[in-house]
Design an enzyme around this catalytic site. Structure first.
Site, short mmCIF file in Angstrom:
data_model
loop_
_atom_site.label_atom_id
_atom_site.label_comp_id
_atom_site.label_asym_id
_atom_site.label_seq_id
_atom_site.Cartn_x
_atom_site.Cartn_y
_atom_site.Cartn_z
N LYS A 190 1.04 -1.46 -0.03
CA LYS A 190 -0.05 0.00 -0.29
C LYS A 190 0.89 1.36 0.73
CE LYS A 190 -1.78 2.37 2.74
NZ LYS A 190 -1.57 4.00 2.20
N GLY A 242 7.40 4.67 8.03
CA GLY A 242 6.50 5.66 8.55
C GLY A 242 7.17 5.96 9.83
N SER A 243 5.55 6.24 10.08
CA SER A 243 5.29 7.33 11.30
C SER A 243 5.86 6.80 12.42
CB SER A 243 5.26 8.19 11.80
OG SER A 243 3.27 7.45 11.80
N THR A 244 6.61 6.64 13.23
CA THR A 244 7.07 6.40 14.95
C THR A 244 5.42 5.62 15.07
OG1 THR A 244 8.98 6.41 15.33
CG2 THR A 244 7.60 5.95 17.39
N ASP A 245 4.68 6.78 15.32
CA ASP A 245 2.92 6.58 15.87
C ASP A 245 2.29 5.10 15.28
OD1 ASP A 245 3.05 8.36 18.15
OD2 ASP A 245 2.01 10.32 17.26
N VAL A 246 2.65 5.32 14.12
CA VAL A 246 1.65 3.89 12.97
C VAL A 246 2.54 3.19 13.81
CG1 VAL A 246 1.08 3.45 11.07
CG2 VAL A 246 0.98 5.76 11.37
N GLY A 247 4.30 3.21 13.22
CA GLY A 247 4.99 1.72 13.55
C GLY A 247 4.07 1.50 14.31
N GLU A 264 10.62 0.60 10.02
CA GLU A 264 11.84 1.65 9.71
C GLU A 264 10.68 3.15 10.08
OE1 GLU A 264 13.41 4.47 8.39
OE2 GLU A 264 13.05 4.10 6.45
N CYS A 298 13.99 10.01 7.17
CA CYS A 298 13.61 9.77 8.16
C CYS A 298 15.17 9.88 8.87
CB CYS A 298 13.30 8.33 7.90
SG CYS A 298 13.88 7.64 7.05
N GLU A 395 9.97 14.78 16.07
CA GLU A 395 10.72 14.89 14.18
C GLU A 395 10.07 15.97 13.30
OE1 GLU A 395 9.23 11.31 12.20
OE2 GLU A 395 11.66 11.48 10.95
P1 NAI Z 1 2.19 7.77 8.46
O1 NAI Z 1 3.03 6.99 8.87
O2 NAI Z 1 0.90 8.04 9.42
O3 NAI Z 1 1.89 7.01 7.16
C1 NAI Z 1 2.76 6.55 6.56
C2 NAI Z 1 1.65 5.05 5.70
O4 NAI Z 1 1.08 4.41 6.80
C3 NAI Z 1 0.95 5.17 4.59
O5 NAI Z 1 1.23 4.75 4.11
C4 NAI Z 1 -0.46 5.71 5.88
O6 NAI Z 1 -1.16 5.92 4.25
C5 NAI Z 1 0.00 4.44 6.51
N1 NAI Z 1 -1.19 4.74 7.75
C6 NAI Z 1 -1.17 5.50 8.23
N2 NAI Z 1 -1.85 4.78 9.95
C7 NAI Z 1 -1.44 3.56 9.33
C8 NAI Z 1 -2.01 2.51 10.58
N3 NAI Z 1 -2.73 1.93 11.21
N4 NAI Z 1 -1.83 1.02 10.39
C9 NAI Z 1 -1.47 1.29 8.69
N5 NAI Z 1 -0.87 1.81 7.78
C10 NAI Z 1 -0.69 3.51 8.16
O7 NAI Z 1 2.86 8.98 8.35
P2 NAI Z 1 2.21 10.73 7.64
O8 NAI Z 1 0.97 10.83 8.71
O9 NAI Z 1 1.80 10.08 6.28
O10 NAI Z 1 3.31 11.67 8.24
C11 NAI Z 1 2.73 11.64 10.05
C12 NAI Z 1 5.09 11.96 10.20
O11 NAI Z 1 5.44 10.91 9.77
C13 NAI Z 1 6.17 12.99 9.81
O12 NAI Z 1 5.77 14.46 10.06
C14 NAI Z 1 6.34 12.36 10.21
O13 NAI Z 1 7.20 12.84 10.85
C15 NAI Z 1 6.38 10.63 9.82
N6 NAI Z 1 7.77 10.32 9.02
C16 NAI Z 1 8.59 9.34 8.92
C17 NAI Z 1 8.66 8.66 7.98
C18 NAI Z 1 10.01 7.74 7.92
O14 NAI Z 1 10.52 7.60 6.99
N7 NAI Z 1 10.44 8.11 8.87
C19 NAI Z 1 8.17 8.80 6.51
C20 NAI Z 1 6.51 9.45 7.04
C21 NAI Z 1 6.32 9.68 7.48
#
Ligand code: NAI
Length: 787
Positions: A190, A242-247, A264, A298, A395
């Site tokens: 996705k 993605g974000s640590t919260d979603v991780g 990651e 990141c 971040e």
């Molecule tokens: P996010 O972590 O919400 O999104 C990343 C991916 O996860 C997207 O494909 C999203 O649709 C998916 N996702 C969201 N909630 C989910 C869930 N409950 N279960 C499974 N998948 C889910 O990141 P977002 O909202 O785009 O960005 C928010 C903050 O996160 C940014 O401001 C940044 O600080 C951080 N971030 C860090 C990244 C990294 O590479 N470490 C990449 C993107 C965001």
């Protein structure tokens, strides 16, 4: 205008990349996309728009993946997986090679679609993202080719659910897909909701390259679709960036499911500039560290730590350089920075900057013209940010670095490690001793010496602490898509509650084994003990019932023994041999104990002791042989992949094989420099409490091994919640695995469980590199090398 004046002003007109092929591609799809499932695009369904951040204009509409869509995609991937895994490595290598080639042939189109959808400069997609993505497919075509010889006795995991972010949509896709497919898995991916287009374009290219139907499936959608995928019982692994919260959410959602998981996550990576650094090079480094991809990286060097003596000079040079940066629309080939991803992100960035300024930070900002219409934010540095400010620790994920000064190298390390994250660090110094000394001390998965943000498919990428776990790229990344064959068929363990004594009578001499904490025997905090009943129903003695406070004390003792990680490998090897020798001196006593506790026959008890001695010797042998690799990536320099101890590890020993199970888990951890808090088998704890006498006579420093007896489920939960425990190995019931994985979200500790399946601890497979890999995390240190 003369040439000289061009040089003076650096003022030149935009030079836009031709986007007609990309627009034609969108038009050919009527600007509406379905999902890519089982080798076909579904009809476009209810969905949402994806925008061009450079202008705010709508690019296309994509479908919102429902749980049914996700289920269908997983079924397609499942159907394809057996056949895909059954291909020879060479046949799969050919397919990955075809993907690499088709990416190269269509590189310009992908680069333009990516720049349009994400807002990043075409210069970056053209010169970095897409070539590196192709390199990932080449590199992993190689691993497919070598799979049989390089990963014997390992099978693919099966169907992989992959969720990726918007900052490197195509590159991230290749990081995820290439290793998964190379090693025989199939994928449902996705993409991020704001950048789905290159994933859909890739699906089309993969189809044209002859990838079998169902091997790759793309389902578009928002967070909810990601949650459907990560939570679906039909997948064998989740790979998330993605974000640590979603991780954290995904860690909790997958707990106890038996799914593999790699995360990651975010970072707040230090960029450390010493006074002996080449300052102009370091300034250029900052440009790459925080303004590359608008800082939406990141591993961005988002915390600049500058040695006090050169701070004023450094900021002045940085400011001059920053004022010369050009911000523009993504297709302009002459820009340094494009738009950030969307208005929400821009508002988030500017909110954090405003609050930091209100808290006393000094604002350095490029006075550059920002194009109209898109979501732009100027290059920014916040100097002298108070360490308590949110901007100093959270971040920002935008083109904003925070900066602080330090005086001594020790202070630099303290500041660098003062973060819940640990993804990367960049160190700038012309003094090789200083730079490499710091490289060893910073808590990070990647360290760049006099460079920053360099990445390669052959070099593992990933973090420590709350930046997640697992590695992408290189050999270590391959293991994250494989499972050792040996444990796959282990049966579910029948957990038997410890036998209860009848009445209060002690049949043996009254002996209550104490806890072992910080090298000393300790009474349990609650002063409770419980009787241990032997195989013939007699009470053999008692053990203390540890509680939360005992766990706290044991973890504190383990933390205090940090110097164990710094001991030479030779020294650790000697101590493991010595433990083996001292156990062997008491082999009969230990065998009798095993017989009394478990009722096994004498020869079996002796065999378990002998196997435990041999295993201690094995890990003594490994201690100075489990070493790193030198990577030679296709850019100047080497990357030294060094396996490091994780820190403090909790071990819930398996209930069966009371001695061998304990040794099998604890020995690899201490051999690699971790300190351990072990919870012995609940029904048969004495082999472990007897072992502390072996430890005491074997020069094992105090605090390296700590033992707390009691209820493994309750103590496991305490260890899982504890923020100073960095890794937790749990062998017990399936419920225990679920609990520790769920509670480990507190600090995203690394877990290793058997999911309630009793492994054969006697097997040669129950020792060696699989365990050593779990006991360590690889730090990749990039160093300059050669001309
Ligand atoms: P996010 O972590 O919400 O999104 C990343 C991916 O996860 C997207 O494909 C999203 O649709 C998916 N996702 C969201 N909630 C989910 C869930 N409950 N279960 C499974 N998948 C889910 O990141 P977002 O909202 O785009 O960005 C928010 C903050 O996160 C940014 O401001 C940044 O600080 C951080 N971030 C860090 C990244 C990294 O590479 N470490 C990449 C993107 C965001």
């Amino acid at each position: 205008m003369s040439v000289a004046s061009y040089f003076d002003t650096m003022d030149y007109a935009p030079s836009n990349e031709d986007d007609s092929a990309a627009r034609d591609w969108l038009a050919a799809h009527d600007h509406r996309f379905g999902h890519f499932i089982g080798g076909q695009f579904t009809d476009p369904a209810d969905g949402f728009d994806t925008f061009e951040p450079a202008t705010g204009k709508v690019l296309a509409q994509v479908s919102r993946g429902t749980s049914a869509d996700v289920g269908i995609a997983i079924a397609a991937a499942r159907k394809a997986q057996k056949g895909w895994a059954a291909l020879s490595g060479h046949e799969r290598a050919l397919k990955l090679y075809a993907l690499a080639r088709i990416i190269q042939r269509n590189a310009r189109l992908i680069a333009v679609v990516e720049a349009l959808d994400n807002g990043k400069p075409i210069r970056e997609t053209r010169d970095i993202d897409i070539p590196l993505a192709a390199r990932h497919f080449y590199h992993h075509a190689g691993w497919a080719q070598l799979q049989d010889s390089q990963f014997p006795n390992h099978d693919p995991l099966g169907v992989i659910g992959q969720v990726i972010p918007w900052n490197f949509p195509f590159l991230m896709l290749s990081w995820k897909i290439a290793p998964a497919l190379a090693l025989g898995n199939t994928v449902v991916l996705k993409p991020a909701e704001s950048t789905p287009l290159t994933a859909l374009l890739f699906a089309e290219l993969a189809q044209a390259a002859g990838l079998p139907d169902g091997v790759l499936n793309i389902v578009t959608g928002e967070g909810e679709t990601g949650a459907f995928l990560a939570g679906h019982e039909g997948i064998d692994k989740v790979a998330f960036t993605g974000s640590t919260d979603v991780g954290r959410k995904i860690r909790a959602a997958t707990a106890g499911s038996g799914k593999s998981l790699t995360l990651e996550l975010g970072g707040k990576s230090p960029f450390i500039v010493f006074e002996d650094a080449d300052l102009d090079a370091a300034v250029e480094g900052v440009v790459d560290a925080i303004w590359f991809n608008q800082g939406q990286v990141c591993c961005a060097g988002s915390r600049i730590l500058v040695q006090e003596g050169i701070a004023a000079d450094f900021y002045a040079r940085l400011n001059t350089r920053m004022q010369g940066l050009r911000v523009g629309t993504s297709l302009d080939k002459t820009i340094d920075m494009g738009a950030v991803i969307d208005a929400d992100q821009r508002a988030r960035i500017s909110g954090m900057v405003d609050r930091a300024v209100a808290q006393g930070a000094q604002l350095l900002q490029a006075d550059v013209a920002l194009p109209e219409g898109g979501t732009y934010y100027p290059p920014t540095v916040l100097c002298n940010v108070p360490s308590t400010a949110e901007a100093a620790s959270e971040e920002i994920f935008g083109p904003v670095a925070v900066s602080m000064t330090f005086r001594t190298p020790d202070e630099a390390v303290l500041l660098a490690n003062h973060s819940r994250y640990g993804l990367s660090a960049s160190i700038w110094s012309e003094n090789i001793n200083q730079a490499l000394d710091l490289a060893a001390s910073v808590e990070a998965g990647i360290v760049w010496v006099n460079c920053t943000n360099v990445m390669d498919a052959g070099v593992g990428f990933g973090g420590v602490k709350e930046s997640g776990f697992g590695r992408e790229g290189g050999r270590e990344g391959c293991y994250d898509y494989l499972r050792p064959r040996a444990f796959a068929k282990a049966a579910l363990r029948k957990t038997v509650a410890p036998a209860k004594p009848k009445g209060f009578a002690l049949d043996a001499v009254d002996r209550t084994a104490k806890l072992f904490i910080g090298g000393k025997q300790a009474r349990p905090d609650g002063n409770h003990s419980t009787s241990v009943v032997g195989a013939n129903g007699q009470v053999l003695g008692a053990v203390g019932l540890g509680n939360r406070k005992d766990i706290r004390n044991a973890v504190e003792a383990a933390r205090a023994a940090a110097s164990w990680g710094g001991k030479s490998q030779h020294n650790r090897a000697q101590i493991l041999f010595y433990l083996g020798e001292n156990l062997s001196a008491r082999a009969d006593e230990f065998a009798d104990r095993l017989r009394d506790m478990t009722g096994v026959k004498a020869d079996k008890a002796k065999a378990e002791v002998a196997a435990s001695i041999a295993r201690l010797f094995s890990y003594g042998a490994w201690a100075d042989k489990y070493e790193g690799t030198v990577h030679m990536p296709p850019m100047r320099g080497l990357a030294l992949a060094v396996p490091e101890a994780i820190g403090v590890a909790g071990v819930i020993c398996p209930p069966e094989a009371p001695l061998l199970g304990f040794v099998s888990a604890v020995a690899p951890l201490i051999a690699t420099g971790n300190r351990v808090v072990a919870i012995p088998s609940e029904p048969h704890p004495f082999s472990v409490t007897d072992f502390y006498q072996v430890a005491e006579t074997s020069d094992l420093p105090a605090g390296v091994l700590n033992i707390v007896t009691g209820d493994p489920n309750a103590l496991g939960a305490e260890l899982a919640k504890h923020n100073d425990v960095n890794a937790l190995w749990a062998f017990g019931s399936a419920e225990l695995a679920r609990t520790v994985e769920q509670l480990s979200v507190s600090n995203l500790k690394r877990t290793f469980t058997d999911n309630g399946r009793a492994w054969d601890w006697n097997s040669p497979d129950a020792e060696g590199e699989h365990f050593l890999r779990h006991a360590t995390q690889v730090k990749n240190i990039w160093v300059p090398y050669g001309a």
